[in-house]
Design an enzyme around this catalytic site. Structure first.
Site, mmCIF file in Angstrom:
data_model
loop_
_atom_site.group_PDB
_atom_site.id
_atom_site.type_symbol
_atom_site.label_atom_id
_atom_site.label_comp_id
_atom_site.label_asym_id
_atom_site.label_seq_id
_atom_site.Cartn_x
_atom_site.Cartn_y
_atom_site.Cartn_z
ATOM 1 N N ASP A 122 2.357 22.127 4.410
ATOM 2 C CA ASP A 122 3.329 22.932 5.142
ATOM 3 C C ASP A 122 4.253 22.013 5.927
ATOM 4 O O ASP A 122 3.781 21.145 6.684
ATOM 5 C CB ASP A 122 2.603 23.890 6.098
ATOM 6 C CG ASP A 122 3.526 24.965 6.651
ATOM 7 O OD1 ASP A 122 4.519 25.294 5.975
ATOM 8 O OD2 ASP A 122 3.256 25.469 7.744
ATOM 9 N N HIS A 129 14.130 26.141 14.379
ATOM 10 C CA HIS A 129 12.741 26.422 14.754
ATOM 11 C C HIS A 129 12.161 25.278 15.576
ATOM 12 O O HIS A 129 11.544 25.505 16.627
ATOM 13 C CB HIS A 129 11.901 26.639 13.495
ATOM 14 C CG HIS A 129 10.434 26.768 13.758
ATOM 15 N ND1 HIS A 129 9.892 27.816 14.451
ATOM 16 C CD2 HIS A 129 9.389 25.964 13.418
ATOM 17 C CE1 HIS A 129 8.575 27.672 14.530
ATOM 18 N NE2 HIS A 129 8.245 26.557 13.910
ATOM 19 N N GLU A 195 4.661 33.242 10.529
ATOM 20 C CA GLU A 195 5.681 32.238 10.232
ATOM 21 C C GLU A 195 6.313 32.619 8.906
ATOM 22 O O GLU A 195 5.653 32.577 7.863
ATOM 23 C CB GLU A 195 5.089 30.828 10.184
ATOM 24 C CG GLU A 195 4.592 30.350 11.539
ATOM 25 C CD GLU A 195 4.388 28.841 11.601
ATOM 26 O OE1 GLU A 195 4.541 28.170 10.552
ATOM 27 O OE2 GLU A 195 4.073 28.336 12.695
ATOM 28 N N GLU A 197 8.295 31.889 5.810
ATOM 29 C CA GLU A 197 8.570 30.638 5.103
ATOM 30 C C GLU A 197 8.852 30.902 3.631
ATOM 31 O O GLU A 197 8.624 32.009 3.121
ATOM 32 C CB GLU A 197 7.370 29.682 5.222
ATOM 33 C CG GLU A 197 6.891 29.462 6.651
ATOM 34 C CD GLU A 197 5.857 28.350 6.762
ATOM 35 O OE1 GLU A 197 5.741 27.555 5.811
ATOM 36 O OE2 GLU A 197 5.177 28.283 7.801
ATOM 37 N N ASP A 229 2.685 31.950 6.970
ATOM 38 C CA ASP A 229 1.671 31.009 7.440
ATOM 39 C C ASP A 229 1.189 31.472 8.810
ATOM 40 O O ASP A 229 1.712 31.070 9.851
ATOM 41 C CB ASP A 229 2.258 29.595 7.518
ATOM 42 C CG ASP A 229 1.213 28.552 7.861
ATOM 43 O OD1 ASP A 229 0.063 28.717 7.429
ATOM 44 O OD2 ASP A 229 1.543 27.590 8.560
ATOM 45 N N ARG A 233 -1.613 30.640 18.022
ATOM 46 C CA ARG A 233 -0.865 29.694 18.857
ATOM 47 C C ARG A 233 -1.709 29.099 19.988
ATOM 48 O O ARG A 233 -1.517 27.940 20.355
ATOM 49 C CB ARG A 233 0.362 30.392 19.437
ATOM 50 C CG ARG A 233 1.351 30.873 18.394
ATOM 51 C CD ARG A 233 1.920 29.748 17.568
ATOM 52 N NE ARG A 233 2.992 30.221 16.680
ATOM 53 C CZ ARG A 233 3.598 29.467 15.777
ATOM 54 N NH1 ARG A 233 3.228 28.203 15.633
ATOM 55 N NH2 ARG A 233 4.552 29.964 15.026
ATOM 56 N N GLN A 236 -4.029 26.579 18.399
ATOM 57 C CA GLN A 236 -3.195 25.455 17.972
ATOM 58 C C GLN A 236 -2.791 24.575 19.150
ATOM 59 O O GLN A 236 -2.835 23.349 19.074
ATOM 60 C CB GLN A 236 -1.952 25.982 17.255
ATOM 61 C CG GLN A 236 -0.993 24.911 16.775
ATOM 62 C CD GLN A 236 0.269 25.509 16.158
ATOM 63 O OE1 GLN A 236 0.407 26.730 16.047
ATOM 64 N NE2 GLN A 236 1.188 24.661 15.756
ATOM 65 N N LYS A 249 -4.362 27.090 12.081
ATOM 66 C CA LYS A 249 -3.546 27.379 10.902
ATOM 67 C C LYS A 249 -4.385 27.686 9.663
ATOM 68 O O LYS A 249 -3.943 28.409 8.766
ATOM 69 C CB LYS A 249 -2.667 26.157 10.582
ATOM 70 C CG LYS A 249 -1.627 25.828 11.622
ATOM 71 C CD LYS A 249 -0.412 26.705 11.448
ATOM 72 C CE LYS A 249 0.759 26.174 12.258
ATOM 73 N NZ LYS A 249 1.973 26.977 12.030
ATOM 74 N N THR A 253 -3.201 31.864 4.861
ATOM 75 C CA THR A 253 -1.782 31.744 4.531
ATOM 76 C C THR A 253 -1.521 32.703 3.379
ATOM 77 O O THR A 253 -2.177 32.613 2.338
ATOM 78 C CB THR A 253 -1.419 30.307 4.117
ATOM 79 O OG1 THR A 253 -1.681 29.416 5.196
ATOM 80 C CG2 THR A 253 0.047 30.214 3.717
ATOM 81 N N GLU A 353 8.980 32.432 18.922
ATOM 82 C CA GLU A 353 10.403 32.251 19.215
ATOM 83 C C GLU A 353 11.057 33.569 19.606
ATOM 84 O O GLU A 353 11.831 33.629 20.565
ATOM 85 C CB GLU A 353 11.121 31.674 17.996
ATOM 86 C CG GLU A 353 10.673 30.310 17.543
ATOM 87 C CD GLU A 353 11.294 29.979 16.204
ATOM 88 O OE1 GLU A 353 12.436 29.499 16.178
ATOM 89 O OE2 GLU A 353 10.640 30.235 15.174
#
Length: 405
Positions: A122, A129, A195, A197, A229, A233, A236, A249, A253, A353
């Site tokens: 990834d 971002h 996420e 992607e 993904d 948080r 992480q 993570k 996925t 975000e």
């Protein structure tokens, strides 16, 4: 040719200029590979058994296999041959009598994972971002770390937890800090995120020590999928220093069930963004971005529309950098772009975000708000690209619903 003799009740993005590949299960038949056309699946195994692909490939066993692994490994010449024959079969009314009995409605099939995921990497290739996260977590420093504009940043993920759309997502447990300065605790994440992607599926492998140049991207990559993904948080944030993402993570996925072939994205090619400083030689060559429009829906409310065209590091540069140290490619390797975000607030591809780390929750159509995901929430990622003559190339949805364990 953009029109098929097969009519469908509504646009699906799976027109004759697309013909994405997947794996389907229908009735009591074992899994087989298929092409999506309109609202139907065209099973290639059944078509090969009926003789419709005779002479197209030296070994039609590639088409009767239970997933796409053998076709991926067969390489670009085989990919072109199968696609050309499928276009002929589905585009010319002279083949309708032979093809029609083989078609199965998409809503009557299930979709297993379309290929065996070998390795999963990834990346972190959206400048917007990366800058947003830098401003959130390092407000008194430059948003980008010094290496970001010199190379595509990435991490090696866990291929065994890549799952197909529709697979339930279990809320992960892990270590996290309940408050600054507190002792760590173990338990379910309270900051579960998405996420949005785009991922690229490798077909042709390489030997260890061999590198792949930017110019050789299409010699190895079969096509593209949408990727969610999922990210914990808080887990992480506690674990990532100094070695990067791990348990925050690796729990899941999700990818879309249909792989859009690179050939179908020819009309979506755009010039890559200007890169300053000029990358080192191994990241230079003939490459391009893709004008893909993404959409993020949370419980039926569209919360973001990320634009893929502005991605700073292109897929070809990602692949070139991934192999620049001599790391080998394997058939079924999946590498993803990292979260796609644009310059506008409504174009951010993650909740961290969109809500500025939970401080500004998004409001949904039912009046509820979210900083991060709650149990029972359903996230749907969609995407499309321009095709010929004003058509749209669809990717199919990536859906996941959050469950507690």
């Amino acid at each position: 040719m953009t029109d098929s003799w097969l009519t469908t009740p509504e646009p699906t993005g799976f027109g004759l200029d697309n013909l994405p590949y997947g794996t389907v299960v229908h009735g009591d038949r074992p899994p087989q590979i298929a092409i999506a056309i309109g609202g139907h699946a065209f099973p290639l195994g059944a078509a090969a058994e009926a003789g419709l692909f005779d002479g197209v490939l030296p070994d039609t066993g590639v088409l009767t296999a239970p997933n796409l692994d053998r076709l991926l490994a067969a390489g670009p010449a085989a990919w072109r041959a199968v696609r050309a024959r499928a276009t002929e079969l589905l585009g010319s009314r002279s083949h309708a009598e032979a093809v029609r009995p083989l078609l199965v409605r998409l809503d009557a099939v299930s979709n297993p994972l379309p290929f065996t995921v070998a390795d999963y990497v990834d990346f972190y290739s959206s400048r917007e971002h990366a800058e947003n996260l830098g401003r959130i977590f390092r407000p008194d420093s430059a948003p980008l770390l010094p290496n970001w504009t010199h190379l595509p940043i990435g991490y090696h993920g866990r291929s065994g937890t890549v799952v197909v759309s529709g697979t339930p997502i279990m809320r992960p447990h892990g270590q996290r800090l309940p408050a600054p300065g507190a002792e760590p605790v173990f338990g379910p994440t309270t900051r579960l995120d998405i996420e949005a992607e785009v991922g690229f599926v490798v077909g042709v492998p390489t030997r260890m020590g061999q590198t792949v140049s930017v110019d050789e991207f299409a010699d190895h990559v079969f096509g593209a999928v949408l990727v969610n993904d999922w990210s914990a948080r808080d887990i992480q944030a506690w674990e990532y220093q100094p070695l990067g993402p791990f348990l925050g993570k690796s729990f899941a996925t999700s990818i879309s069930p249909w792989i859009v072939p690179l050939e179908a994205l020819a009309e979506a090619r755009v010039a890559p963004p200007r890169q300053d400083p000029v990358p080192l030689p191994h990241l230079l060559g003939d490459h391009w971005g893709y004008d893909l429009s993404l959409r993020v829906d949370l419980n039926g409310t569209t919360v973001s529309r990320p634009p893929f065209a502005g991605l700073y590091w292109t897929p070809a540069q990602q692949l070139a950098h991934m192999t620049s140290n001599g790391a080998s490619l394997r058939t079924g390797d999946l590498f993803a772009s990292g979260t796609v975000s644009g310059p506008q607030p409504g174009q951010r591809g993650s909740l961290i975000e969109l809500t500025w780390n939970g401080a500004e929750p998004v409001r949904l159509a039912d009046g509820s708000t979210r900083g991060f995901l709650a149990d029972g929430d359903t996230v749907v990622l969609g995407g499309s690209a321009p095709g010929r003559d004003g058509t749209r190339i669809g990717f199919g949805a990536v859906t996941g619903t959050i469950h507690s364990r």
